[in-house]
Design a protein around this motif. Structure first.
Motif, PDB file in Angstrom:
ATOM      1  N   ARG A 151       0.823  -1.192   0.000  1.00  0.00           N
ATOM      2  CA  ARG A 151       0.000   0.000   0.000  1.00  0.00           C
ATOM      3  C   ARG A 151       0.863   1.250   0.000  1.00  0.00           C
ATOM      4  O   ARG A 151       1.973   1.263   0.527  1.00  0.00           O
ATOM      5  N   LEU A 152       0.311   2.322  -0.570  1.00  0.00           N
ATOM      6  CA  LEU A 152       1.023   3.585  -0.588  1.00  0.00           C
ATOM      7  C   LEU A 152       1.075   4.183   0.814  1.00  0.00           C
ATOM      8  O   LEU A 152       0.105   4.108   1.576  1.00  0.00           O
ATOM      9  N   LEU A 153       2.215   4.795   1.146  1.00  0.00           N
ATOM     10  CA  LEU A 153       2.317   5.477   2.422  1.00  0.00           C
ATOM     11  C   LEU A 153       1.439   6.724   2.431  1.00  0.00           C
ATOM     12  O   LEU A 153       0.748   7.012   3.408  1.00  0.00           O
ATOM     13  N   LEU A 154       1.475   7.461   1.330  1.00  0.00           N
ATOM     14  CA  LEU A 154       0.623   8.634   1.160  1.00  0.00           C
ATOM     15  C   LEU A 154      -0.503   8.298   0.194  1.00  0.00           C
ATOM     16  O   LEU A 154      -0.401   7.334  -0.572  1.00  0.00           O
ATOM     17  N   PRO A 155      -1.588   9.068   0.203  1.00  0.00           N
ATOM     18  CA  PRO A 155      -2.613   8.869  -0.825  1.00  0.00           C
ATOM     19  C   PRO A 155      -2.040   9.057  -2.216  1.00  0.00           C
ATOM     20  O   PRO A 155      -0.953   9.628  -2.402  1.00  0.00           O
ATOM     21  N   SER A 156      -2.760   8.566  -3.205  1.00  0.00           N
ATOM     22  CA  SER A 156      -2.257   8.647  -4.580  1.00  0.00           C
ATOM     23  C   SER A 156      -2.038  10.092  -5.024  1.00  0.00           C
ATOM     24  O   SER A 156      -1.206  10.369  -5.879  1.00  0.00           O
ATOM     25  N   ALA A 157      -2.801  11.033  -4.416  1.00  0.00           N
ATOM     26  CA  ALA A 157      -2.628  12.444  -4.755  1.00  0.00           C
ATOM     27  C   ALA A 157      -1.470  13.086  -4.000  1.00  0.00           C
ATOM     28  O   ALA A 157      -1.076  14.209  -4.298  1.00  0.00           O
ATOM     29  N   GLY A 158      -0.931  12.386  -2.991  1.00  0.00           N
ATOM     30  CA  GLY A 158       0.151  12.949  -2.209  1.00  0.00           C
ATOM     31  C   GLY A 158       1.476  12.907  -2.937  1.00  0.00           C
ATOM     32  O   GLY A 158       1.707  12.071  -3.815  1.00  0.00           O
ATOM     33  N   GLU A 159       2.366  13.796  -2.563  1.00  0.00           N
ATOM     34  CA  GLU A 159       3.668  13.894  -3.208  1.00  0.00           C
ATOM     35  C   GLU A 159       4.729  14.139  -2.145  1.00  0.00           C
ATOM     36  O   GLU A 159       4.578  15.021  -1.295  1.00  0.00           O
ATOM     37  N   CYS A 160       5.800  13.353  -2.210  1.00  0.00           N
ATOM     38  CA  CYS A 160       6.922  13.561  -1.292  1.00  0.00           C
ATOM     39  C   CYS A 160       7.693  14.803  -1.716  1.00  0.00           C
ATOM     40  O   CYS A 160       8.060  14.945  -2.885  1.00  0.00           O
ATOM     41  N   ILE A 161       7.942  15.690  -0.792  1.00  0.00           N
ATOM     42  CA  ILE A 161       8.677  16.923  -1.051  1.00  0.00           C
ATOM     43  C   ILE A 161      10.062  16.783  -0.443  1.00  0.00           C
ATOM     44  O   ILE A 161      10.198  16.593   0.770  1.00  0.00           O
ATOM     45  N   GLY A 162      11.085  16.833  -1.279  1.00  0.00           N
ATOM     46  CA  GLY A 162      12.451  16.652  -0.822  1.00  0.00           C
ATOM     47  C   GLY A 162      12.917  17.763   0.095  1.00  0.00           C
ATOM     48  O   GLY A 162      12.400  18.891   0.066  1.00  0.00           O
ATOM     49  N   TYR A 163      13.928  17.451   0.893  1.00  0.00           N
ATOM     50  CA  TYR A 163      14.451  18.431   1.848  1.00  0.00           C
ATOM     51  C   TYR A 163      15.077  19.621   1.135  1.00  0.00           C
ATOM     52  O   TYR A 163      14.836  20.778   1.511  1.00  0.00           O
ATOM     53  N   LEU A 164      15.892  19.381   0.107  1.00  0.00           N
ATOM     54  CA  LEU A 164      16.532  20.478  -0.620  1.00  0.00           C
ATOM     55  C   LEU A 164      15.503  21.328  -1.355  1.00  0.00           C
ATOM     56  O   LEU A 164      15.647  22.556  -1.422  1.00  0.00           O
ATOM     57  N   ARG A 165      14.494  20.697  -1.890  1.00  0.00           N
ATOM     58  CA  ARG A 165      13.430  21.445  -2.557  1.00  0.00           C
ATOM     59  C   ARG A 165      12.670  22.317  -1.574  1.00  0.00           C
ATOM     60  O   ARG A 165      12.376  23.486  -1.855  1.00  0.00           O
ATOM     61  N   LEU A 166      12.382  21.784  -0.415  1.00  0.00           N
ATOM     62  CA  LEU A 166      11.671  22.555   0.604  1.00  0.00           C
ATOM     63  C   LEU A 166      12.531  23.690   1.136  1.00  0.00           C
ATOM     64  O   LEU A 166      12.027  24.775   1.452  1.00  0.00           O
ATOM     65  N   ARG A 167      13.818  23.469   1.223  1.00  0.00           N
ATOM     66  CA  ARG A 167      14.713  24.526   1.701  1.00  0.00           C
ATOM     67  C   ARG A 167      14.699  25.726   0.764  1.00  0.00           C
ATOM     68  O   ARG A 167      14.733  26.882   1.220  1.00  0.00           O
ATOM     69  N   ASP A 168      14.621  25.481  -0.552  1.00  0.00           N
ATOM     70  CA  ASP A 168      14.541  26.586  -1.504  1.00  0.00           C
ATOM     71  C   ASP A 168      13.221  27.329  -1.369  1.00  0.00           C
ATOM     72  O   ASP A 168      13.192  28.568  -1.459  1.00  0.00           O
ATOM     73  N   TRP A 169      12.138  26.606  -1.144  1.00  0.00           N
ATOM     74  CA  TRP A 169      10.847  27.275  -0.962  1.00  0.00           C
ATOM     75  C   TRP A 169      10.864  28.161   0.272  1.00  0.00           C
ATOM     76  O   TRP A 169      10.347  29.277   0.247  1.00  0.00           O
ATOM     77  N   LEU A 170      11.464  27.683   1.337  1.00  0.00           N
ATOM     78  CA  LEU A 170      11.490  28.461   2.575  1.00  0.00           C
ATOM     79  C   LEU A 170      12.341  29.718   2.435  1.00  0.00           C
ATOM     80  O   LEU A 170      12.000  30.776   2.975  1.00  0.00           O
ATOM     81  N   SER A 171      13.449  29.615   1.728  1.00  0.00           N
ATOM     82  CA  SER A 171      14.329  30.780   1.574  1.00  0.00           C
ATOM     83  C   SER A 171      13.645  31.895   0.794  1.00  0.00           C
ATOM     84  O   SER A 171      13.901  33.085   1.043  1.00  0.00           O
ATOM     85  N   LEU A 172      12.777  31.547  -0.140  1.00  0.00           N
ATOM     86  CA  LEU A 172      12.061  32.574  -0.897  1.00  0.00           C
ATOM     87  C   LEU A 172      11.061  33.323  -0.025  1.00  0.00           C
ATOM     88  O   LEU A 172      10.669  34.450  -0.357  1.00  0.00           O
ATOM     89  N   LEU A 173      10.632  32.730   1.065  1.00  0.00           N
ATOM     90  CA  LEU A 173       9.666  33.351   1.972  1.00  0.00           C
ATOM     91  C   LEU A 173      10.328  33.919   3.222  1.00  0.00           C
ATOM     92  O   LEU A 173       9.643  34.216   4.209  1.00  0.00           O
ATOM     93  N   ASN A 174      11.660  34.064   3.194  1.00  0.00           N
ATOM     94  CA  ASN A 174      12.413  34.590   4.335  1.00  0.00           C
ATOM     95  C   ASN A 174      12.250  33.722   5.579  1.00  0.00           C
ATOM     96  O   ASN A 174      12.232  34.224   6.709  1.00  0.00           O
ATOM     97  N   LEU A 175      12.124  32.411   5.367  1.00  0.00           N
ATOM     98  CA  LEU A 175      12.073  31.455   6.465  1.00  0.00           C
ATOM     99  C   LEU A 175      13.412  30.737   6.513  1.00  0.00           C
ATOM    100  O   LEU A 175      13.750  29.956   5.622  1.00  0.00           O
TER     101      LEU A 175
END
Length: 264
Positions: A151-175
């Motif tokens: 079975r899938l860990l997340l629902p079929s609509a869910g998506e794993c977000i990588g750490y490096l990808r999330l770090r770039d998103w946070l930096s754009l928001l001054n986080l």
């Protein structure tokens, strides 16, 4: 995902995240704290803020309570995570256990969290690491059927977000990321017996391949850069020194006087 969290690997995940959340929120002070999603985990249990809320995307999830807090229900509200009913700069802490993965608009959720956080406020995010055995199992569940993880860990609509990808998103928001941890190195076996056979992988993984943990937990701080205005008009006006000059009066006598005594 709620059914999977009741399984042995789901309990293994919740146990690790419960420890990480307790360490991340214990010394965060303020007045208002908010948890987005995953009611099975009381992420704000170790926090001491007077106002703590749980937000869920559906009314059915608002009735789910963790076993540890079954006798003390939390305040729950149903809302869209990309449109939180809070004013700007009003929350001191936001906890997001897998809220981005289960959201249809993770960018909008992050922007909304950055909006409601006060300056120097903190956000705690937990997510599945795609560069791990669990992340690969999410993309190829049939390859691990021998372990019962079909079975899938997340629902079929869910998506794993990588750490490096999330770090770039946070930096754009001054986080700015303040701390990050990886964990859950065992395979997502469907039985407790199989999980116990791989318990040695937790210590080995933390030492030899730390960034390949199946789950990550990070703490980010909202930074607001301030500036000091330099106004030249505030500088002291430099006055010219009054030099004495020699003038002649009507009687023909010579005397020394300042420029203020000169009459034209």
């Amino acid at each position: 995902m709620h059914d999977w969290l009741a399984s042995p690997p789901g309990q293994y995940l919740l146990a690790w995240e419960r420890v990480q959340m307790a360490q991340a929120v214990a010394n965060v002070f303020g007045y208002h704290a908010l948890q987005l999603g995953l009611p099975e985990l009381d992420a704000l249990e170790a926090n001491r803020m007077p106002h703590r809320w749980l937000a869920t995307p559906t009314p059915a999830e608002a009735t789910i309570l963790p076993q540890e807090s079954a006798t003390s229900p939390r305040v729950a509200l149903v809302t869209d995570f990309s449109a939180l009913p809070f004013s700007a700069n009003s929350l001191d802490l936001v906890v997001m256990p897998h809220a981005l993965e289960l959201s249809a608009d993770p960018h909008g959720v992050l922007r909304e969290v950055a909006r409601v956080l006060v300056p120097e406020g903190r956000v705690v995010i937990c997510g599945l690491n795609p560069l791990s055995m669990w992340g690969f199992c999410q993309r190829r569940p049939n390859w691990f059927s021998w372990m019962g993880a079909q079975r899938l860990l997340l629902p079929s609509a869910g998506e794993c977000i990588g750490y490096l990808r999330l770090r770039d998103w946070l930096s754009l928001l001054n986080l700015e990321i303040e701390d990050s941890q990886f964990g859950c190195y065992r395979p997502a076996c469907s039985s407790q017996a199989w999980l116990q056979r791989f318990n040695w992988m937790d210590k080995a993984g933390a030492r030899w391949w730390p960034i390949l943990g199946s789950v990550y937990c990070l703490v980010a701080v909202k930074r607001v850069r301030s500036m000091t205005l330099i106004n030249p008009a505030r500088k002291a006006v430099r006055r010219l020194a009054v030099a004495p000059v020699t003038v002649a009066n009507s009687s023909g006598n010579m005397r020394a006087t300042g420029q203020n005594d000169i009459q034209t």
